[in-house]
Design an enzyme around this catalytic site. Structure first.
Site, PDB file in Angstrom:
ATOM      1  N   GLY A  40       0.832  -1.198   0.000  1.00 44.60           N
ATOM      2  CA  GLY A  40       0.000   0.000   0.000  1.00 44.60           C
ATOM      3  C   GLY A  40       0.863   1.244   0.000  1.00 44.60           C
ATOM      4  N   SER A 284     -17.232  17.026   1.947  1.00 40.27           N
ATOM      5  CA  SER A 284     -16.415  17.201   3.143  1.00 40.27           C
ATOM      6  C   SER A 284     -17.207  17.681   4.356  1.00 40.27           C
ATOM      7  CB  SER A 284     -15.301  18.204   2.861  1.00 40.27           C
ATOM      8  OG  SER A 284     -14.654  18.578   4.063  1.00 40.27           O
ATOM      9  N   ARG A 337     -19.598  12.839  13.667  1.00 34.10           N
ATOM     10  CA  ARG A 337     -20.242  12.224  12.508  1.00 34.10           C
ATOM     11  C   ARG A 337     -21.342  11.236  12.888  1.00 34.10           C
ATOM     12  NH1 ARG A 337     -14.819  11.258   8.772  1.00 34.10           N
ATOM     13  NH2 ARG A 337     -14.570  13.451   8.203  1.00 34.10           N
ATOM     14  N   HIS A 408     -18.263   5.124   5.197  1.00 31.32           N
ATOM     15  CA  HIS A 408     -17.087   5.921   4.849  1.00 31.32           C
ATOM     16  C   HIS A 408     -15.782   5.244   5.259  1.00 31.32           C
ATOM     17  CE1 HIS A 408     -14.589   9.327   4.104  1.00 31.32           C
ATOM     18  NE2 HIS A 408     -14.409   9.639   5.372  1.00 31.32           N
ATOM     19  N   GLU A 432      -5.386   3.065   8.283  1.00 28.90           N
ATOM     20  CA  GLU A 432      -6.767   2.607   8.438  1.00 28.90           C
ATOM     21  C   GLU A 432      -6.881   1.096   8.569  1.00 28.90           C
ATOM     22  OE1 GLU A 432     -11.170   3.104   6.269  1.00 28.90           O
ATOM     23  OE2 GLU A 432      -9.382   3.956   5.325  1.00 28.90           O
TER      24      GLU A 432
END
Length: 644
Positions: A40, A284, A337, A408, A432
C-alpha cells in the site's frame, strides 16, 4: 494466545518518549542488510516506505494502482488535525487526546490516542517542509478551521483537497527514495497472501494485474498499509478498488481482527439516486462549518417538496427545523459524525426527509453567503461546490445541497500492539487497516493524522526493535512455505475461473451490501443480525457455485480481481455481523436498538463492553474465538457522551 498490548508504564505524557528510548536500535551500517515489504502506498504506506528508505533499509513497496498518486488518500477533502493552537482558542495535546477518546465513545486505548495527539504537531511541520500548500491567514500563518466533535479550530487544510496535497508530499518523499535506489516500487501488483516461516511474517504472494503472473517476494518484515474495508457494503464513499483482502488474508494466517463491526457512517454524502450506482460521493465535513443542516418541520411540506410543488428556497424560516442546532446547542452542526448521521436518519424515518427518495436532508449555505459573500465561500469550498453541481446538476450557491449518511471509514482492522505489530511476529499494520486509534467513531480530519503519524513518526522507531533481534539471513522464495502459499493462491484463482455460473460478481456484491446496510448499518438489532448471518452464509455458498468470472488469469482481468476481493468480503461480512451481535451496546455510530437512553441517544455499557474485540480465525467453517483486550481509563472519566 494472550493479548499483550505492550503499553509502556509511567505517566501518559511520558510513555512514548520513554518507550522510544527503551526500544532496541539497528545501527546505520546494519540497516542496509534488512529488507522491508510495504503493501500500500497511500499516506500510511508512502510515508512509511519513504521513512524506511531514508533510514537505510531496503524497501519493496507494492500498490495495485499504476501510481502511488492514485491511492485513495487522495480523496480526503476537509483537513488534518493537529494541536498547534495557532488560533489561541484553548487547544492542547491533551484536549486533542480527550476529544479523540470521547469522539470514539471511549473504545480506544488511551496510550495510542495520546501518542497520536502528541506527534500531530510534527506532521504539520513535516508536510510544510515538503511543500504542502496549506491554507494561510492574511499574515502568512497557517490557517485552521473547526470540525465536528471539537469546540476549537485545529484542522489544517488545503481548500477541499487536503488529502491530495498531503499525498503529493508523501509521494515526493517516496520518489526521492526510489531515485536513491532504496525503495523499489511494484505497481499494478496485488497482494493475495502473507507467507509465514517459523511463525514469522517473511514475505507475500502477489498477482501481477497486467500479466496475471503469481509470484513471491521475501523480506525480513512485512508492513500492511492497505486502507479500510468499507466496500463490503458495496455502496460507500471509497474508491471501487478499495478492498479488505490483504488484512483478511493476514487474519486467516493468524493476525487477530480488532473491532470488525466498527464502521463509520459519514453524514455528509450525496444521496443515493438509483439502483445502478456503483459508489457514493463524499462532501467534506468542513462544509458543516458554514452550511446549516435542516429539514421541513412537517411531513406535509416534505411531501410538497418531493412532488415538486415547492422549492427549498420557498420554505419560510418558521417552517424549517435546524434539528442539530435545536437538539445540540453547544455543538450545533459540528456534532461528531455518528451523532449527525443518526439524527439525519431519525428525521427521515419521521417522513421529513427531502429529495426523490425522502432519504436526504438539506445543507444550506444561504446564511453564510449573506454573511460573508459568495467569494469567501467559493475560496473555502469552491471545488466541493463544483463537484456537487457536476454530479447533482444543482447550483449549491443558489439552492441547498442535499446530503445523507453513507459508509465511509472503518475503525476496525487488524489488532496491533503499541508498536503497531499484529499477533503475527514481523507483520505490522498501519493507518486505516489497523484498529488502534479511533474507537467506535473517528473524528473528522483524524484519518490523515493517523496515517502520517504511523508512517513518519511511529513505525520507523518501533520496527527497529524487532529487526534488532533478527538475523540478516534472507529466506528464499523457493522455501516450501512460499511454494505452498503460491499453490493455494493459484488454486483459488482456478476455482473462481472454472465455476462459470450465471450471476456477475457485482450482482453478488450488491446483495451482500444490501444485507450489511439494512441489518448491520446505522441501526441494528439482535434479530436482524441473526438473520444477516444466515443470509450471508447462503449467499457465500451460492457465490462459489454460481458466480461468473470471465476471461483467464494470464491477462488483465478486472472481473477476476473483483471476484477474489468479493470472496473475501463474504467471509469478512460474517465476522462483522458476529462482532456486532456480541456487542450488546450502542456505541459510536453503532446503534443497537435494544440499548438507548430515554432521549433516544446511544447508550454504552461500560461494565460489560469496555474492551477491544480481537477475533482469532479457527479455520474454514469454524466459529472464530473472541479475545478481549480490556480498556483501562486512568486519565479520562467514562461518561455518557453529550454534545448538548
Amino acid at each position: 494466545m494472550s493479548l499483550d498490548s505492550k503499553i509502556p508504564d509511567g505517566p501518559l505524557a511520558e510513555k512514548w518518549t520513554k518507550h522510544k528510548f527503551n526500544l532496541k536500535l539497528v545501527n546505520p551500517a546494519n540497516k542496509r542488510k534488512y529488507d522491508i515489504i510495504v503493501v500500500g502506498t497511500g499516506l500510511a504506506g508512502a510515508s512509511a516506505a519513504a521513512s524506511f528508505g531514508e533510514l537505510g533499509y531496503n524497501v519493496k513497496a507494492f500498490l495495485y494502482q499504476d501510481s502511488a498518486r492514485r491511492a485513495h488518500s487522495i480523496a480526503a477533502q476537509g483537513g488534518i488535525n493537529a494541536a498547534k493552537n495557532y488560533t489561541n482558542d484553548g487547544d492542547s495535546v491533551f484536549r486533542l487526546f480527550y476529544d479523540t477518546i470521547k469522539g470514539g465513545d471511549y473504545r480506544s486505548r488511551e496510550a495510542n490516542v495520546y501518542r497520536l495527539a502528541e506527534v500531530s504537531n510534527n506532521i504539520i511541520d513535516q508536510c510544510v517542509a515538503q511543500g504542502v500548500p496549506f491554507a494561510r491567514e492574511y499574515g502568512g500563518l497557517l490557517d485552521n478551521r473547526s470540525f465536528g466533535g471539537a469546540q476549537v479550530s485545529r484542522t489544517f487544510y488545503a481548500r477541499g483537497q487536503t488529502g491530495q496535497q498531503l499525498l503529493l508530499g508523501a509521494y515526493s518523499a517516496l520518489s526521492r527514495q526510489v531515485a536513491a535506489g532504496k525503495v523499489t516500487l511494484f505497481p499494478r501488483t496485488e497482494m493475495l497472501d502473507v507467507v509465514l516461516v517459523d511463525g514469522k511474517a517473511r514475505g507475500i504472494v502477489t498477482r501481477n494485474m497486467i500479466t496475471g503472473k503469481v509470484e513471491s517476494h521475501s523480506a525480513h518484515v512485512v508492513v500492511l498499509a492497505t486502507g479500510g474495508y468499507g466496500n463490503v457494503f458495496f455502496l460507500s464513499t471509497m474508491a471501487m478498488g478499495c478492498n479488505g483482502s490483504a488484512v483478511w488474508r493476514a487474519h486467516k494466517k493468524g493476525a487477530f481482527f480488532g473491532n470488525p463491526s466498527f464502521t463509520q457512517i459519514h453524514p455528509t454524502c450525496i444521496p443515493v439516486h438509483g439502483d445502478q450506482q456503483s459508489k457514493l460521493t463524499l462532501m467534506s465535513e468542513s462544509l458543516r462549518n458554514d452550511g446549516r443542516v435542516w429539514v421541513p418541520k412537517t411531513k406535509e411540506i416534505a411531501e410538497k417538496l418531493k412532488a415538486g410543488e415547492m422549492k427549498p428556497t420557498e420554505i419560510p424560516e418558521e417552517d424549517r427545523d435546524y434539528y442539530l442546532e435545536r437538539i445540540y446547542p453547544s455543538f450545533g452542526n459540528l456534532v461528531p459524525r455518528d451523532v449527525a448521521s443518526r439524527n439525519a436518519k431519525n428525521v427521515c424515518d419521521e417522513g421529513r426527509g427531502v429529495g426523490e427518495t425522502g432519504l436526504a436532508v438539506f445543507l444550506d449555505f444561504r446564511d453564510a453567503i449573506d454573511r460573508d459573500g459568495v467569494d469567501v465561500i467559493k475560496a473555502k469550498y469552491g471545488n466541493l461546490f463544483q463537484m456537487y453541481e457536476k454530479i447533482v446538476d444543482d447550483n449549491p450557491y443558489e439552492t441547498p445541497m442535499m446530503i445523507y449518511p453513507a459508509i465511509h471509514y472503518t475503525m476496525g482492522g487488524l489488532w496491533v500492539d503499541y508498536n503497531l505489530m499484529t499477533t503475527i511476529p514481523g507483520l505490522y499494520a498501519t493507518g486505516e487497516c489497523n484498529f488502534s486509534d479511533h474507537g467506535a467513531n473517528r473524528l473528522g480530519a483524524s484519518a490523515l493524522m493517523q496515517g502520517l503519524a504511523d508512517g513518519y513518526f511511529v513505525i520507523p522507531y518501533t520496527i527497529g526493535d524487532y529487526l534488532a533481534d533478527m538475523p540478516y539471513d534472507k529466506v528464499s522464495t523457493e522455501h516450501p512455505e512460499f511454494q505452498k502459499a503460491e499453490k493455494e493462491v493459484k488454486e483459488r484463482i482456478d476455482k473462481l475461473l472454472n465455476i462459470n455460473g450465471s450471476k456477475t460478481v457485482d450482482q453478488f456484491h450488491k446483495q451482500l451490501g444490501h444485507i450489511m446496510w439494512e441489518k448491520c448499518g446505522m441501526s441494528r438489532n439482535a434479530q436482524g443480525l441473526k438473520e444477516a448471518i444466515e443470509e450471508i452464509q447462503k449467499l457465500r455458498e451460492e457465490y462459489w457455485k454460481d458466480v461468473k468470472v470471465l476471461g483467464v488469469n494470464e491477462e488483465l482481468n478486472m472481473t477476476l480481481e473483483k471476484a477474489l476481493r468479493v470472496a473475501d468480503f463474504m467471509e469478512l461480512a460474517e465476522l462483522m455481523v458476529n462482532d456486532a451481535l456480541d456487542r450488546k451496546e450502542s456505541c459510536g455510530g453503532h446503534f443497537r436498538e435494544e440499548s438507548k437512553t430515554p432521549e433516544g441517544e446511544a447508550k454504552r455499557d461500560d461494565k460489560n463492553f469496555a474492551y477491544v474485540s480481537a477475533w482469532e480465525y479457527q479455520g474454514e467453517g469454524k466459529p472464530e474465538v473472541l479475545h478481549k483486550e480490556e480498556l483501562v481509563f486512568e486519565n479520562v472519566k467514562l461518561t455518557q457522551r453529550s454534545y448538548k
